[in-house]
Motif scaffolding. Structure first.
Motif, PDB file in Angstrom:
ATOM      1  N   GLN A 127       8.500  15.074  -2.755  1.00  0.00           N
ATOM      2  CA  GLN A 127       8.540  15.321  -1.309  1.00  0.00           C
ATOM      3  C   GLN A 127       9.603  16.352  -0.965  1.00  0.00           C
ATOM      4  O   GLN A 127       9.468  17.107  -0.008  1.00  0.00           O
ATOM      5  N   ALA A 128      10.686  16.380  -1.742  1.00  0.00           N
ATOM      6  CA  ALA A 128      11.786  17.316  -1.503  1.00  0.00           C
ATOM      7  C   ALA A 128      11.549  18.668  -2.165  1.00  0.00           C
ATOM      8  O   ALA A 128      12.361  19.586  -2.023  1.00  0.00           O
ATOM      9  N   GLY A 129      10.441  18.800  -2.914  1.00  0.00           N
ATOM     10  CA  GLY A 129      10.102  20.075  -3.524  1.00  0.00           C
ATOM     11  C   GLY A 129      10.622  20.279  -4.935  1.00  0.00           C
ATOM     12  O   GLY A 129      10.630  21.399  -5.441  1.00  0.00           O
ATOM     13  N   TRP A 130      11.020  19.208  -5.611  1.00  0.00           N
ATOM     14  CA  TRP A 130      11.546  19.308  -6.978  1.00  0.00           C
ATOM     15  C   TRP A 130      10.520  18.833  -7.987  1.00  0.00           C
ATOM     16  O   TRP A 130       9.697  17.966  -7.696  1.00  0.00           O
ATOM     17  N   ASP A 131      10.602  19.368  -9.194  1.00  0.00           N
ATOM     18  CA  ASP A 131       9.786  18.896 -10.306  1.00  0.00           C
ATOM     19  C   ASP A 131      10.377  17.594 -10.830  1.00  0.00           C
ATOM     20  O   ASP A 131      11.572  17.335 -10.672  1.00  0.00           O
ATOM     21  N   VAL A 132       9.538  16.802 -11.456  1.00  0.00           N
ATOM     22  CA  VAL A 132      10.005  15.532 -12.016  1.00  0.00           C
ATOM     23  C   VAL A 132       9.989  15.611 -13.543  1.00  0.00           C
ATOM     24  O   VAL A 132       9.245  16.403 -14.117  1.00  0.00           O
ATOM     25  N   PRO A 133      10.800  14.788 -14.205  1.00  0.00           N
ATOM     26  CA  PRO A 133      10.800  14.808 -15.671  1.00  0.00           C
ATOM     27  C   PRO A 133       9.506  14.211 -16.227  1.00  0.00           C
ATOM     28  O   PRO A 133       8.759  13.535 -15.516  1.00  0.00           O
ATOM     29  N   LEU A 134       9.266  14.448 -17.503  1.00  0.00           N
ATOM     30  CA  LEU A 134       8.138  13.845 -18.201  1.00  0.00           C
ATOM     31  C   LEU A 134       8.286  12.328 -18.140  1.00  0.00           C
ATOM     32  O   LEU A 134       9.373  11.796 -18.321  1.00  0.00           O
ATOM     33  N   TRP A 176       9.506   5.571  -7.265  1.00  0.00           N
ATOM     34  CA  TRP A 176      10.149   5.935  -6.001  1.00  0.00           C
ATOM     35  C   TRP A 176      10.880   7.266  -6.144  1.00  0.00           C
ATOM     36  O   TRP A 176      10.732   8.156  -5.310  1.00  0.00           O
ATOM     37  N   MET A 177      11.636   7.413  -7.240  1.00  0.00           N
ATOM     38  CA  MET A 177      12.402   8.640  -7.451  1.00  0.00           C
ATOM     39  C   MET A 177      11.468   9.831  -7.586  1.00  0.00           C
ATOM     40  O   MET A 177      11.741  10.913  -7.041  1.00  0.00           O
ATOM     41  N   ALA A 178      10.343   9.676  -8.295  1.00  0.00           N
ATOM     42  CA  ALA A 178       9.375  10.756  -8.452  1.00  0.00           C
ATOM     43  C   ALA A 178       8.785  11.154  -7.101  1.00  0.00           C
ATOM     44  O   ALA A 178       8.657  12.345  -6.787  1.00  0.00           O
ATOM     45  N   TYR A 179       8.423  10.165  -6.303  1.00  0.00           N
ATOM     46  CA  TYR A 179       7.863  10.447  -4.975  1.00  0.00           C
ATOM     47  C   TYR A 179       8.866  11.224  -4.122  1.00  0.00           C
ATOM     48  O   TYR A 179       8.528  12.247  -3.518  1.00  0.00           O
ATOM     49  N   VAL A 180      10.097  10.752  -4.090  1.00  0.00           N
ATOM     50  CA  VAL A 180      11.138  11.400  -3.283  1.00  0.00           C
ATOM     51  C   VAL A 180      11.381  12.829  -3.773  1.00  0.00           C
ATOM     52  O   VAL A 180      11.469  13.767  -2.969  1.00  0.00           O
ATOM     53  N   PRO A 200       0.806  -1.223   0.000  1.00  0.00           N
ATOM     54  CA  PRO A 200       0.000   0.000   0.000  1.00  0.00           C
ATOM     55  C   PRO A 200       0.845   1.282   0.000  1.00  0.00           C
ATOM     56  O   PRO A 200       0.418   2.296  -0.552  1.00  0.00           O
ATOM     57  N   SER A 201       2.013   1.247   0.602  1.00  0.00           N
ATOM     58  CA  SER A 201       2.885   2.432   0.611  1.00  0.00           C
ATOM     59  C   SER A 201       3.338   2.784  -0.803  1.00  0.00           C
ATOM     60  O   SER A 201       3.340   3.960  -1.190  1.00  0.00           O
ATOM     61  N   ALA A 237       2.266   6.304  -5.858  1.00  0.00           N
ATOM     62  CA  ALA A 237       1.687   6.529  -7.190  1.00  0.00           C
ATOM     63  C   ALA A 237       0.569   7.569  -7.116  1.00  0.00           C
ATOM     64  O   ALA A 237       0.451   8.432  -7.989  1.00  0.00           O
ATOM     65  N   LYS A 238      -0.238   7.497  -6.074  1.00  0.00           N
ATOM     66  CA  LYS A 238      -1.336   8.456  -5.921  1.00  0.00           C
ATOM     67  C   LYS A 238      -0.789   9.868  -5.672  1.00  0.00           C
ATOM     68  O   LYS A 238      -1.224  10.834  -6.313  1.00  0.00           O
ATOM     69  N   VAL A 239       0.180   9.998  -4.775  1.00  0.00           N
ATOM     70  CA  VAL A 239       0.764  11.303  -4.444  1.00  0.00           C
ATOM     71  C   VAL A 239       1.409  11.947  -5.678  1.00  0.00           C
ATOM     72  O   VAL A 239       1.318  13.155  -5.871  1.00  0.00           O
ATOM     73  N   THR A 240       2.023  11.138  -6.519  1.00  0.00           N
ATOM     74  CA  THR A 240       2.706  11.668  -7.705  1.00  0.00           C
ATOM     75  C   THR A 240       1.777  11.867  -8.888  1.00  0.00           C
ATOM     76  O   THR A 240       2.194  12.404  -9.921  1.00  0.00           O
TER      77      THR A 240
END
Length: 180
Positions: free
Chosen positions: A71-78, A64-68, A38-39, A44-47
């Motif tokens: 959470q750290a305040g960075w944008d993620v790639p497409l 995992w990398m997208a979630y992290v 579930p974690s 997946a839901k948060v991202t």
């Protein structure tokens, strides 16, 4: 957190924030068989990737990398689920340092498959990488330096944290050959 003794020093690291957030997930384990942790599904839901990512049977290092990163305040790639897409994150680096995003090839260097994680150190042969979906869990693995496709650093808006530095570690443990 229960980090292996060799990496216990990470618990006292003040940053960078990407690493601090990643360490909060340390030890998360993929659910064996048909079920899903579930974690991991919550990541997946948060991202906003829950329409695409529905089971931890799917490779989840990019999730995992997208979630992290978020959470750290960075944008993620497409399409952050694709490990190699993390080569578009941040600023390219010739010499990786603590908290940098590392992208590796899996299978063949020119192929599609890849792996993404965070630099926590290195020895002569390998980078020590904190990542998701490493032996079906969030953990630290040694990955051969010759598999590195690229290192990317967060695009610091003001000043880079002093904790961002190369870290030399002992070559303990086997080299990972397939992170999935």
């Amino acid at each position: 957190m229960d980090l292996p003794r060799q990496y216990a020093w990470l618990e006292r690291e003040p940053g960078p924030r990407l690493l601090v957030e990643a360490l909060k997930t340390y030890g998360t384990i993929e659910k064996p068989g048909a079920g899903s942790n579930p974690s991991i599904l919550a990541w997946a839901k948060v991202t906003g990737l829950d329409r695409i990512y529905r089971s931890d049977a799917t490779a989840w290092c990019g999730l995992w990398m997208a979630y992290v990163a978020l959470q750290a305040g960075w944008d993620v790639p497409l399409n952050p689920l694709g490990a190699r897409n993390w080569l578009a994150f941040g600023v390219p680096q010739q010499k990786p340092a603590l908290g940098d995003v590392l992208v590796f090839w899996r299978g063949t260097s020119g192929g599609f498959n890849g792996h993404v994680g965070l630099y926590v150190g290195e020895d002569a042969q390998a980078f020590h990488v904190l990542g998701g979906n490493q032996s079906d869990r969030v953990m630290i693995k040694r990955i051969a330096k010759n598999r590195l496709l690229g290192a990317r650093r967060c695009p610091w808006r003001i000043n880079q944290p002093v904790a961002v530095r190369p870290v030399v570690l002992a070559a303990n443990g086997a080299l990972s050959t397939n992170e999935a």
